[in-house]
Motif scaffolding. Sequence first.
Motif, PDB file in Angstrom:
ATOM      1  N   VAL A   9       0.841  -1.112   0.005  1.00  0.00           N
ATOM      2  CA  VAL A   9       0.008   0.135   0.011  1.00  0.00           C
ATOM      3  C   VAL A   9       0.891   1.152  -0.058  1.00  0.00           C
ATOM      4  CG1 VAL A   9      -1.783   1.294   1.349  1.00  0.00           C
ATOM      5  CG2 VAL A   9      -2.042  -1.084   1.118  1.00  0.00           C
ATOM      6  N   GLU A  10       1.926   1.124   0.768  1.00  0.00           N
ATOM      7  CA  GLU A  10       2.912   2.242   0.787  1.00  0.00           C
ATOM      8  C   GLU A  10       3.503   2.671  -0.714  1.00  0.00           C
ATOM      9  OE1 GLU A  10       6.856   3.133   2.841  1.00  0.00           O
ATOM     10  OE2 GLU A  10       5.572   2.465   4.031  1.00  0.00           O
ATOM     11  N   ARG A  11       3.847   1.596  -1.258  1.00  0.00           N
ATOM     12  CA  ARG A  11       4.168   1.829  -2.757  1.00  0.00           C
ATOM     13  C   ARG A  11       3.307   2.476  -3.483  1.00  0.00           C
ATOM     14  NH1 ARG A  11       3.470  -0.532  -7.288  1.00  0.00           N
ATOM     15  NH2 ARG A  11       2.097  -2.007  -6.432  1.00  0.00           N
ATOM     16  N   ILE A  12       2.071   1.968  -3.592  1.00  0.00           N
ATOM     17  CA  ILE A  12       0.925   2.381  -4.315  1.00  0.00           C
ATOM     18  C   ILE A  12       0.578   3.819  -3.881  1.00  0.00           C
ATOM     19  CG2 ILE A  12      -1.723   2.156  -4.814  1.00  0.00           C
ATOM     20  CD1 ILE A  12      -1.384  -1.049  -3.983  1.00  0.00           C
ATOM     21  N   VAL A  13       0.527   4.169  -2.693  1.00  0.00           N
ATOM     22  CA  VAL A  13       0.218   5.642  -2.194  1.00  0.00           C
ATOM     23  C   VAL A  13       1.318   6.442  -2.841  1.00  0.00           C
ATOM     24  CG1 VAL A  13       0.092   7.107  -0.428  1.00  0.00           C
ATOM     25  CG2 VAL A  13      -1.273   4.719  -0.395  1.00  0.00           C
ATOM     26  N   GLU A  14       2.583   5.917  -2.671  1.00  0.00           N
ATOM     27  CA  GLU A  14       3.871   6.728  -3.366  1.00  0.00           C
ATOM     28  C   GLU A  14       3.554   7.027  -4.651  1.00  0.00           C
ATOM     29  OE1 GLU A  14       5.786   8.381  -1.693  1.00  0.00           O
ATOM     30  OE2 GLU A  14       6.280   7.610   0.277  1.00  0.00           O
ATOM     31  N   GLU A  15       3.030   6.211  -5.424  1.00  0.00           N
ATOM     32  CA  GLU A  15       3.032   6.339  -6.931  1.00  0.00           C
ATOM     33  C   GLU A  15       1.694   7.473  -7.008  1.00  0.00           C
ATOM     34  OE1 GLU A  15       2.499   2.565  -8.648  1.00  0.00           O
ATOM     35  OE2 GLU A  15       4.300   1.953  -8.365  1.00  0.00           O
ATOM     36  N   LEU A  16       0.664   7.258  -6.218  1.00  0.00           N
ATOM     37  CA  LEU A  16      -0.490   8.233  -6.515  1.00  0.00           C
ATOM     38  C   LEU A  16      -0.302   9.605  -6.000  1.00  0.00           C
ATOM     39  CD1 LEU A  16      -3.344   5.974  -4.774  1.00  0.00           C
ATOM     40  CD2 LEU A  16      -3.254   6.604  -7.420  1.00  0.00           C
ATOM     41  N   ILE A  17       0.831   9.840  -5.095  1.00  0.00           N
ATOM     42  CA  ILE A  17       0.747  11.247  -4.751  1.00  0.00           C
ATOM     43  C   ILE A  17       2.157  11.743  -5.346  1.00  0.00           C
ATOM     44  CG2 ILE A  17      -0.562  10.728  -2.580  1.00  0.00           C
ATOM     45  CD1 ILE A  17       2.081  10.633  -1.073  1.00  0.00           C
ATOM     46  N   ALA A  18       2.791  10.884  -6.107  1.00  0.00           N
ATOM     47  CA  ALA A  18       4.223  11.643  -6.847  1.00  0.00           C
ATOM     48  C   ALA A  18       3.759  12.760  -7.545  1.00  0.00           C
ATOM     49  CB  ALA A  18       4.466  10.559  -7.781  1.00  0.00           C
ATOM     50  N   GLY A  19       4.597  13.836  -7.458  1.00  0.00           N
ATOM     51  CA  GLY A  19       4.384  15.177  -8.038  1.00  0.00           C
ATOM     52  C   GLY A  19       3.375  16.043  -7.404  1.00  0.00           C
ATOM     53  N   SER A  20       2.638  15.521  -6.427  1.00  0.00           N
ATOM     54  CA  SER A  20       1.967  16.372  -5.662  1.00  0.00           C
ATOM     55  C   SER A  20       2.497  16.852  -4.366  1.00  0.00           C
ATOM     56  CB  SER A  20       0.613  15.762  -5.210  1.00  0.00           C
ATOM     57  OG  SER A  20       0.773  14.855  -4.154  1.00  0.00           O
ATOM     58  N   PRO A  21       1.872  18.023  -3.645  1.00  0.00           N
ATOM     59  CA  PRO A  21       2.451  18.443  -2.331  1.00  0.00           C
ATOM     60  C   PRO A  21       2.211  17.416  -1.280  1.00  0.00           C
ATOM     61  CG  PRO A  21       0.438  19.706  -3.019  1.00  0.00           C
ATOM     62  CD  PRO A  21       0.682  18.890  -4.003  1.00  0.00           C
ATOM     63  N   LEU A  22       1.443  16.207  -1.615  1.00  0.00           N
ATOM     64  CA  LEU A  22       1.195  15.428  -0.406  1.00  0.00           C
ATOM     65  C   LEU A  22       2.454  14.643  -0.140  1.00  0.00           C
ATOM     66  CD1 LEU A  22      -2.349  14.101  -1.525  1.00  0.00           C
ATOM     67  CD2 LEU A  22      -1.731  15.809   0.043  1.00  0.00           C
ATOM     68  N   GLU A  23       2.491  14.049   1.210  1.00  0.00           N
ATOM     69  CA  GLU A  23       3.345  13.388   1.786  1.00  0.00           C
ATOM     70  C   GLU A  23       3.110  12.112   2.557  1.00  0.00           C
ATOM     71  OE1 GLU A  23       6.912  13.341   5.471  1.00  0.00           O
ATOM     72  OE2 GLU A  23       5.849  15.149   4.794  1.00  0.00           O
ATOM     73  N   LEU A  24       3.361  10.971   2.139  1.00  0.00           N
ATOM     74  CA  LEU A  24       2.797   9.639   3.043  1.00  0.00           C
ATOM     75  C   LEU A  24       3.607   9.677   4.191  1.00  0.00           C
ATOM     76  CD1 LEU A  24       1.301   7.262   3.249  1.00  0.00           C
ATOM     77  CD2 LEU A  24       3.310   5.969   2.068  1.00  0.00           C
ATOM     78  N   VAL A  25       2.863   9.647   5.376  1.00  0.00           N
ATOM     79  CA  VAL A  25       3.509   9.616   6.574  1.00  0.00           C
ATOM     80  C   VAL A  25       3.664   8.282   7.055  1.00  0.00           C
ATOM     81  CG1 VAL A  25       3.172  10.398   9.131  1.00  0.00           C
ATOM     82  CG2 VAL A  25       2.629  12.123   7.156  1.00  0.00           C
ATOM     83  N   ALA A  26       2.590   7.527   7.077  1.00  0.00           N
ATOM     84  CA  ALA A  26       2.520   6.089   7.596  1.00  0.00           C
ATOM     85  C   ALA A  26       1.439   5.365   6.899  1.00  0.00           C
ATOM     86  CB  ALA A  26       2.585   6.026   9.191  1.00  0.00           C
ATOM     87  N   VAL A  27       1.623   3.951   6.789  1.00  0.00           N
ATOM     88  CA  VAL A  27       0.352   3.095   6.694  1.00  0.00           C
ATOM     89  C   VAL A  27       0.394   1.980   7.807  1.00  0.00           C
ATOM     90  CG1 VAL A  27      -0.197   1.544   4.999  1.00  0.00           C
ATOM     91  CG2 VAL A  27       0.745   3.375   4.120  1.00  0.00           C
ATOM     92  N   ASP A  28      -0.858   1.831   8.316  1.00  0.00           N
ATOM     93  CA  ASP A  28      -1.026   0.954   9.321  1.00  0.00           C
ATOM     94  C   ASP A  28      -2.070   0.244   8.782  1.00  0.00           C
ATOM     95  OD1 ASP A  28       1.161   1.895  10.740  1.00  0.00           O
ATOM     96  OD2 ASP A  28      -0.567   3.383  12.041  1.00  0.00           O
ATOM     97  N   TYR A  29      -1.861  -1.440   9.048  1.00  0.00           N
ATOM     98  CA  TYR A  29      -2.719  -2.349   8.576  1.00  0.00           C
ATOM     99  C   TYR A  29      -2.979  -3.099  10.050  1.00  0.00           C
ATOM    100  CZ  TYR A  29      -5.487  -6.198   6.389  1.00  0.00           C
ATOM    101  OH  TYR A  29      -6.428  -7.026   6.056  1.00  0.00           O
TER     102      TYR A  29
END
Length: 147
Positions: A9-29
């Motif tokens: 999920v971290e990999r998918i989110v990083e791809e989704l937010i690439a180039g945006s101002p968003l930063e992935l902080v954490a993923v918890d399952y």
Amino acid sequence: MASRIENEVERIVEELIAGSPLELVAVDYVRERDWYLRVFIDKEGGIEIDDCQELSGRLEEILDAEDLIKTSYILEVSSPGLDRELKKPKDFQREQGKMVDVSLFAPLDGAKVITGELKGYDGENVTVDEQVIPMEKVAKVNLHIDF
């Protein structure tokens, strides 16, 4: 299983937010009563509900299409909050100079929580005020909030 899903999920989110101002902080399952997939995002100036809704919708589409998670779960996309946990080296770098709460696995010099200014982090130790604390003794580090 949880860490494999978190990593994917971290990999998918990083791809989704690439180039945006968003930063992935954490993923918890995690399993509480139900399974929860929590994605924490941030950006300069703070997260807005529209940021969370947009990412949630895009992520949900991909997760459904890839059938990555076989059990039912609840997806939550949100801000890490004012007392965000510092996990990654870049978290420690960004928050240097701010007040933090360091929770320890066992008391150190009589304290189980040390509060002070984050002075440094080298991957093996975190320095709070003048105290160098080995990361192997640290349960978690959060930004400190004064009420």
